[in-house]
Design an enzyme around this catalytic site. Structure first.
Site, PDB file in Angstrom:
ATOM      1  N   CYS A 102     180.244 142.010  33.008  1.00  0.00           N
ATOM      2  CA  CYS A 102     181.735 141.817  32.823  1.00  0.00           C
ATOM      3  C   CYS A 102     181.990 140.379  33.285  1.00  0.00           C
ATOM      4  O   CYS A 102     183.217 140.102  33.517  1.00  0.00           O
ATOM      5  CB  CYS A 102     182.449 142.913  34.077  1.00  0.00           C
ATOM      6  SG  CYS A 102     181.401 143.144  35.397  1.00  0.00           S
ATOM      7  N   ASN A 103     180.985 139.662  33.884  1.00  0.00           N
ATOM      8  CA  ASN A 103     181.555 138.238  34.228  1.00  0.00           C
ATOM      9  C   ASN A 103     181.220 137.120  33.344  1.00  0.00           C
ATOM     10  O   ASN A 103     181.439 136.131  33.570  1.00  0.00           O
ATOM     11  CB  ASN A 103     180.905 137.840  35.467  1.00  0.00           C
ATOM     12  CG  ASN A 103     181.658 138.560  36.507  1.00  0.00           C
ATOM     13  OD1 ASN A 103     182.869 138.772  36.627  1.00  0.00           O
ATOM     14  ND2 ASN A 103     181.105 139.069  37.670  1.00  0.00           N
ATOM     15  N   ARG A 104     180.723 137.616  32.271  1.00  0.00           N
ATOM     16  CA  ARG A 104     180.076 136.552  31.235  1.00  0.00           C
ATOM     17  C   ARG A 104     179.819 137.150  30.043  1.00  0.00           C
ATOM     18  O   ARG A 104     179.586 138.455  29.755  1.00  0.00           O
ATOM     19  CB  ARG A 104     178.820 135.605  31.585  1.00  0.00           C
ATOM     20  CG  ARG A 104     177.462 136.681  31.764  1.00  0.00           C
ATOM     21  CD  ARG A 104     176.547 135.861  32.405  1.00  0.00           C
ATOM     22  NE  ARG A 104     176.885 135.520  33.846  1.00  0.00           N
ATOM     23  CZ  ARG A 104     177.178 134.506  34.260  1.00  0.00           C
ATOM     24  NH1 ARG A 104     177.137 133.248  33.540  1.00  0.00           N
ATOM     25  NH2 ARG A 104     177.196 134.159  35.523  1.00  0.00           N
ATOM     26  N   HIS A 158     170.344 126.841  32.681  1.00  0.00           N
ATOM     27  CA  HIS A 158     171.408 127.631  32.971  1.00  0.00           C
ATOM     28  C   HIS A 158     170.974 129.173  32.883  1.00  0.00           C
ATOM     29  O   HIS A 158     171.379 129.884  33.791  1.00  0.00           O
ATOM     30  CB  HIS A 158     172.287 127.458  31.669  1.00  0.00           C
ATOM     31  CG  HIS A 158     173.608 128.525  31.709  1.00  0.00           C
ATOM     32  ND1 HIS A 158     174.850 128.215  32.750  1.00  0.00           N
ATOM     33  CD2 HIS A 158     173.798 129.389  31.154  1.00  0.00           C
ATOM     34  CE1 HIS A 158     175.244 129.198  32.343  1.00  0.00           C
ATOM     35  NE2 HIS A 158     175.059 129.941  31.420  1.00  0.00           N
ATOM     36  N   GLU A 193     173.877 137.825  43.883  1.00  0.00           N
ATOM     37  CA  GLU A 193     173.630 139.209  43.602  1.00  0.00           C
ATOM     38  C   GLU A 193     172.551 139.423  42.731  1.00  0.00           C
ATOM     39  O   GLU A 193     171.947 138.693  41.891  1.00  0.00           O
ATOM     40  CB  GLU A 193     175.038 139.519  43.075  1.00  0.00           C
ATOM     41  CG  GLU A 193     175.561 139.113  41.763  1.00  0.00           C
ATOM     42  CD  GLU A 193     175.305 139.708  40.766  1.00  0.00           C
ATOM     43  OE1 GLU A 193     174.978 141.163  40.750  1.00  0.00           O
ATOM     44  OE2 GLU A 193     175.682 139.194  39.420  1.00  0.00           O
ATOM     45  N   GLN A 209     172.296 142.407  40.617  1.00  0.00           N
ATOM     46  CA  GLN A 209     172.488 143.281  39.701  1.00  0.00           C
ATOM     47  C   GLN A 209     172.116 142.434  38.276  1.00  0.00           C
ATOM     48  O   GLN A 209     171.893 142.952  37.323  1.00  0.00           O
ATOM     49  CB  GLN A 209     174.072 143.472  39.736  1.00  0.00           C
ATOM     50  CG  GLN A 209     174.439 144.924  39.243  1.00  0.00           C
ATOM     51  CD  GLN A 209     175.683 145.301  39.033  1.00  0.00           C
ATOM     52  OE1 GLN A 209     176.570 144.250  39.662  1.00  0.00           O
ATOM     53  NE2 GLN A 209     175.964 146.407  38.713  1.00  0.00           N
ATOM     54  N   GLY A 237     189.284 159.727  59.953  1.00  0.00           N
ATOM     55  CA  GLY A 237     190.109 159.285  58.873  1.00  0.00           C
ATOM     56  C   GLY A 237     189.469 159.426  57.526  1.00  0.00           C
ATOM     57  O   GLY A 237     188.023 159.382  57.592  1.00  0.00           O
ATOM     58  N   GLY A 255     189.567 157.244  55.074  1.00  0.00           N
ATOM     59  CA  GLY A 255     189.951 155.961  53.998  1.00  0.00           C
ATOM     60  C   GLY A 255     188.979 155.593  53.279  1.00  0.00           C
ATOM     61  O   GLY A 255     187.584 156.259  53.292  1.00  0.00           O
ATOM     62  N   MET A 296     187.211 152.972  52.435  1.00  0.00           N
ATOM     63  CA  MET A 296     186.403 151.752  52.970  1.00  0.00           C
ATOM     64  C   MET A 296     185.290 152.600  53.920  1.00  0.00           C
ATOM     65  O   MET A 296     184.187 152.564  53.988  1.00  0.00           O
ATOM     66  CB  MET A 296     187.026 150.587  53.852  1.00  0.00           C
ATOM     67  CG  MET A 296     186.143 149.595  54.305  1.00  0.00           C
ATOM     68  SD  MET A 296     185.576 148.769  52.930  1.00  0.00           S
ATOM     69  CE  MET A 296     186.520 147.573  52.875  1.00  0.00           C
TER      70      MET A 296
END
Lengths: 422, 270
Positions: A50-52, A98, A113, A115, A188, A190, A192
């Protein structure tokens, strides 16, 4: 080196463009077939996350950069001028460096990261399946995966948490010897809070208590963790039992006062209590921090941990660069020694041909020799040729991988009047 | 001091200095961890040789002069630590242990090296001194654990994470180890007091004379007894317990240095 990479990443292209140029897994096989069919592309690997989106290729001289850019345009049905300015191209040593940087997570949005290591491995496996992996890309990607592993094991590039929920888990581990068999209470419902609880559970926390204003909602969340649902007013009693509390309610006021926690601590007899208050406005009285064996963190504190860890990773990135530098040199040496192989082969072939011809001639003139005598002469010629060629062979291999490799190969070829056979 | 053991002693100081440097290096470079451990073990090996050489040279156990007693105590201290590291992998504790040993040895350099008034070969001296050293070794390590606890707890509380924060073991583990070390050290301290007064009965004809040394040792004993009691009965854990262990350690140091050198008339060492 005729290794080439053409692509774009999160730094050069916005997400709107990246999503248009991404290869989804179902079209990748077709894309590989199209890549293989292109003239001039001998080997190729497509790395699309998704980033490259990058294409690594070993080209035969023709097509090259424009060829690959054109390939991307055709594959996605997008005119080249729409994304040409976002494309980058690296060749040779830079392309190798690279890929190594990408694999180590240095080029990722989230520095270090891990992944991406799996994504590179997948891309490599698919290219192999589709038959576009050749000798060079095979060695290149095998080494890239090794560099990635080295970076993660030899440096702390991927060590300290860089997300809020992981930072919370890491802090808890700084207090408790082990999270195995501990209990956590979520107050709660939430997102997170749930995410942090999930990380805690995967780190060994066994019991999850979910407290909420409505028991119904609590039961729903508790089911996701196989935990116990309790009402908010019962949560206070659980404070005496659990080890970690994650509070993320939408309450407009303080939920847990200092006195409440103090009372709970008395019953805990000094057992440490870890409180994460990730709600805004806050649920837990900040004065709680003054209590013995109570550790309170709010969202800003966790954010600060994340930032500090990121700085730590940036520091480690320099160590990773050192590893990459070393590995690129290793790859270069291997790559240039490739050119030496055909030259050495033709040198050997030539010597062998001379030996055979001369041996035959000599033996024809000496018909009275016994079998044994013939064998001795034959063995002697073979040994002489081998001994004479031993040093040049070694040196050609070595010199080929030096900086002026091609010059040495050229010279060696001239000296022996050789034409390398590929 | 004869040349051989003096040279060995200097070599030992140097190896401890190098080991301390290696431990500091480990804080920044993760793969120095084996190097740092090896350096600590090497320093201890040299220490052992130095101690043995001193024993051979004097023909009596090497903890008679105040100087020697430091030599011996740090040796026991390091031994305790190396065992602990072997079982619990407390690499970062080495920074504190090794550098403490290093500085204690440097500080011990000018201390008197001659023999004391005690009969060095008497069985009572032996038993009493060995037990005392083992006990103090444990309690000193308990202090190291507590100091690491306090340091890390402060960082967690202030939310400021510096230098070796990432290398420190979890609080609970440090707290638990400190406690267990006191649990071993306290009985040894009790035995030290008992064997000391029994031996005093034999040597000087009295069990207890409220000498400075005796009084301070009793105070140290009292501090650690309070530590165990407070933990059990009052739920003192973590910071309070850590502070108490720190107080206890400084009482030991005071007992060791000030009382031995300036106050106690009859003991003059341990």
């Amino acid at each position: 080196m005729n290794i080439l990479v053409v692509g774009l990443n999160h730094r050069t292209a916005p997400v709107e463009l990246r999503e248009k140029l991404a290869f989804t897994s179902n079209v990748l096989t077709e894309a590989y077939a199209a890549l293989k069919a292109r003239p001039g592309v001998r080997e190729g690997v497509i790395l699309s996350t998704c980033n490259r989106c990058e294409v690594y290729a070993v080209d035969g001289g023709e097509g090259g950069q424009d060829g690959i850019a054109g390939f991307l345009a055709v594959q996605h049905g997008l005119p080249l001028d729409r994304f040409a300015s976002s494309l980058y191209t690296y060749r040779g040593r830079d392309a190798v460096a690279h890929l190594f940087r990408v694999t180590c997570g240095l080029d990722s949005m989230l520095l270090g990261e891990t992944q991406i290591l799996g994504q590179v491995r997948d891309a490599y496996a698919l290219a192999r399946e589709c038959g576009t992996l050749g000798k060079i890309t095979f060695a290149l990607f095998e080494q890239a995966l090794n560099v990635g592993k080295r970076a993660h094991s030899e440096t702390a590039i991927s060590q300290n948490a860089v997300s809020v929920s992981y930072a919370a888990v890491e802090l808890a581990k700084k207090v408790f010897s082990s999270l195995d068999g501990r209990s956590v209470m979520i107050i709660g419902a939430g997102e997170m809070g749930k995410l942090t609880a999930r990380h805690l559970v995967s780190s060994g926390v066994r019991e999850v208590i979910v407290a909420n204003r409505t028991l119904e909602k609590a039961t729903e969340v508790a089911r996701q963790f196989g935990g116990t649902a309790v009402e908010l007013k019962d949560a206070l009693r659980w404070l005496q039992v659990v080890d970690v509390v994650i509070s993320s309610t939408g309450a407009p006021h303080i939920l847990l006062r200092k006195e409440t926690i103090q009372e709970a601590m008395r019953a805990r007899r000094g057992r440490p209590l870890f409180l994460f208050d990730i709600a805004v406005p806050r649920d837990i009285d900040p004065a709680v921090q003054q209590l013995h064996n109570v550790f309170l963190y709010d969202i800003d504190d966790l954010q600060a941990v994340v930032e500090a860890n990121l700085r730590e990773r940036q520091h480690e990135a320099r160590n990773v660069e050192r590893i990459i530098e070393e590995e690129v040199r290793k790859f270069e040496a291997w790559f240039s020694s490739l050119d030496a192989v055909p030259l050495i082969r033709s040198l050997r072939d030539k010597a062998e041909a001379i030996r055979r011809a001369e041996l035959e001639r000599a033996l024809a003139r000496l018909p009275e020799l016994t079998n044994r005598e013939r064998q001795v002469i034959e063995a002697m010629t073979a040994t002489m040729v081998n001994k004479i060629l031993n040093d040049p062979t070694q040196n050609i291999k070595e010199l080929a991988s030096s900086r002026d490799g091609s010059l040495y190969l050229e010279t060696a070829g001239r000296l022996f009047n050789l034409r390398p056979t590929k | 001091m004869a040349n051989v053991s003096w040279a060995l002693f200097m070599l030992m100081i140097v190896t401890y200095g190098a080991a301390t440097a290696a431990q500091v290096g480990y804080l920044r470079v993760a793969d120095w961890d084996r190097r740092a451990t090896a350096a600590a073990r090497l320093a201890w090996a040299v220490h052992t040789v130095a101690l043995a050489a001193r024993w051979l040279e004097t023909g009596r156990p090497p903890f008679i002069s105040l100087f020697e007693s430091f030599l011996f105590m740090t040796w026991v201290f390091m031994l305790n630590y190396l065992l602990l590291d072997f079982f619990f992998k407390l690499r970062v504790a080495a920074l504190f242990v090794v550098s403490l040993t290093f500085w204690v040895l440097v500080a011990a350099l000018p201390l008197p090296k001659g023999a004391s008034g005690l009969n060095p070969l008497a069985l009572g001296t032996w038993v009493h001194a060995s037990i005392a050293f083992l006990g103090y070794g444990c309690l000193a390590l308990a202090f190291i654990m507590s100091a690491m606890y306090l340091l890390q707890e402060k960082q967690l509380r202030d939310k400021r994470y510096v230098l070796f924060f990432h290398r420190l073991p979890p609080l609970e583990m440090l707290d638990g180890l400190a406690y267990r070390l006191v649990l071993v050290g306290l009985p040894l301290l009790t035995l030290t007091l008992l064997s000391g007064s029994l031996w005093a009965r034999v040597e000087w004809g009295r069990m207890w004379g409220w000498d400075w040394k005796e009084a301070w040792t009793l105070l140290v004993w009292f501090i650690y007894t309070t530590y165990v009691f407070a933990r059990h009965r009052l739920g003192w854990r973590g910071r309070k317990a850590g502070l108490l262990a720190t107080v206890g350690f400084f009482a030991i140091i005071f007992n060791y240095v000030v009382v031995n050198l300036y106050l106690s008339g009859l003991h003059r060492n341990f």
